[in-house]
Design an enzyme around this catalytic site. Structure first.
Site, PDB file in Angstrom:
ATOM      1  CG  ASP A  64      97.579  74.879  28.694  1.00 15.30           C
ATOM      2  OD1 ASP A  64      95.804  75.128  28.065  1.00 15.30           O
ATOM      3  OD2 ASP A  64      98.972  75.144  29.017  1.00 15.30           O
ATOM      4  CG  ASP A  66      97.380  68.180  29.534  1.00 15.52           C
ATOM      5  OD1 ASP A  66      96.777  69.176  28.642  1.00 15.52           O
ATOM      6  OD2 ASP A  66      99.200  67.853  29.905  1.00 15.52           O
ATOM      7  CG  ASP A 143     108.890  65.642  32.495  1.00 18.16           C
ATOM      8  OD1 ASP A 143     107.691  65.503  33.150  1.00 18.16           O
ATOM      9  OD2 ASP A 143     108.310  66.449  31.563  1.00 18.16           O
TER      10      ASP A 143
END
Length: 452
Positions: A64, A66, A143
């Site tokens: 993936d 992003d 995070d």
């Protein structure tokens, strides 16, 4: 959140030029590169961000990709016909290229008064967050430090605002900001810490792990459906055994799988062997590109409590079939309050458990009937995992493994007559595991009722 230390922090930018890092565009998907280039050519800042950058720096091959950008979701949509906007809590743009989806997020801000979006916080938890900001603010909002690295498509450098590059080099996970505050915002971050540490073979920084004992109970307030998704990422992504060990070590297992934690706390080494072997087998299947199912995994994790409850009810005089059904229903109901296991998986789990006592019945008709059952293979694999329970269970697994190798007519001849006692040299009699002595049910009125 406005009082968080992150809002007052001034990130110290470190730029790692192309010649000083290992990221190559040939390892980035063409779809992601198209999105990055088009945003950049339209005058917006555009960066590959998060796990993809982290994994590329570690020599991995991300699935993936992003993108973080200064463009708002509406501006992204104007640039890409193949774009759809999603999300209320976090407004995102999804740019679709065939089966691949590139997630494009606008830089997040840190102050409620800034940007053109909105933020809503309830009891310290973010329930809506669409405040746009700068890349510096966006980095502080992420995070873990290792997830706040940005690959700049304009000059192929990596931008590090929070020390993420050093954490990649030291193989450690630090949270950005105050750990307790970050976990209260989103308790699932505790599970993400465990999952990332297991996946990357990193250690969790002591300050990041310290609040687990106090804040672990907050996981009970997370949506059970979300915890199901997290459990799949923990256990079915190829690093399940490490994830399980880390959940135990950090004390988070009891908040996700209370029945498993209780059974292991009783010192059930056979159950530990079953779980660890089951997870190791799952990891191996994932590594080989084979299919895995959550049903088998959850059947493994919850077996100890189901088995013990069924035996308890049988000693109280409950019929075996009813005892197993009742035990399965009881354990699944409790577990689904924490992790919402879909019904299609719980049905399979119940069948796997319910077939275990049927392996002890080696009369001819029952053997062939069991072999024809659609869940026979999964149930047999489960029986083999139970080998550490006793020598009889191990021998039972060996008997069934041998029986499956025989031609049907040979097996039928071996089992002809009275069942296990009629076995010939081709297939030895299957040993029966010792059952616990059952007490007769109380016949007097007012006696203790069976637990339900």
């Amino acid at each position: 959140m406005n009082h968080d230390a992150r809002t007052n922090a001034t990130p110290a930018l470190r730029i790692i030029p192309r010649e000083q890092h290992v990221i190559s565009r040939k390892n980035i998907s063409k779809a992601a590169l198209r999105v990055l280039y088009r945003l950049n050519e339209a005058g917006y800042q555009a960066y590959l961000v998060g796990g993809a950058v982290r994994d590329l720096l570690l020599g991995g091959h991300p699935k993936d990709f992003d993108v973080a950008t200064s463009a708002t979701p509406d501006e992204v949509k104007k640039l890409f016909r193949n774009c759809r906007l999603i999300g209320r809590r976090f407004r995102l743009a999804h740019v679709v290229y065939g089966p691949e989806i590139i997630e494009v997020a606008t830089f997040r801000g840190t102050g409620e008064e800034e940007g053109e979006g909105d933020r809503h916080i309830v009891d310290g938890r973010i329930v809506r967050d669409n405040v746009w900001g700068t890349i510096e603010e966006d980095a502080l909002r992420r995070d873990f430090r290792v997830n706040a690295l940005y690959y700049d498509i304009s000059d192929f450098s990596v931008r590090d605002y929070v020390g993420g590059m050093q954490d990649v080099e030291n193989r450690v996970l630090h949270l950005i900001g105050d750990p307790a505050t970050r976990y209260r915002e989103d308790p699932v971050r505790m599970l993400r810490a465990v999952r990332l540490a297991a996946k990357l073979n990193f250690r969790i920084d002591a300050a990041a792990a310290a609040p687990f004992a106090e804040l672990g109970p907050l996981l009970a307030e997370a949506a059970p459906a979300r915890l199901f998704d997290e459990s799949l990422k923990l256990f079915l992504a190829g690093h399940g055994l490490k994830s399980f060990h880390m959940l135990e070590q950090t004390g988070l297992l009891k908040f996700m799988f209370p029945a498993t934690a209780r059974a292991l706390k009783r010192g059930d080494e056979a159950l530990r062997s079953l779980i660890e072997q089951g997870l190791a087998n799952t990891d191996a299947r994932v590594a080989e590109g084979k299919s895995v199912t959550p049903a088998f995994l959850f059947a493994v994790l919850l077996w100890g409590e189901v088995r013990d409850l069924a035996h308890t009810w049988m000693t109280k005089g409950v019929e075996p079939v009813v005892a197993w059904e009742r035990a399965a229903t009881h354990v699944i109901a409790e577990q689904c309050q924490r992790v919402a296991i879909p019904r299609r998986f719980t049905l399979t789990m119940e069948e796997i458990w319910g077939l275990q006592p049927r392996f002890e019945q080696v009369q001819r008709k029952r053997v062939f009937r069991l072999m024809a059952h659609p869940r026979f293979r999964a149930a047999f694999d489960f029986l083999v995992l139970r080998a550490a329970e006793s020598q009889a269970v191990r021998q039972l697994g060996e008997w069934w493994a041998h029986a499956q190798q025989l031609p049907p007519e040979t097996l039928a001849a071996a089992l002809a007559g009275s069942g296990s006692s009629g076995a010939n040299d081709e297939v030895a009699a299957a040993p029966k595991p010792r059952r616990r002595r059952r007490r007769k049910p109380a016949s007097k009125k007012g006696g203790k009722s069976d637990p339900a």
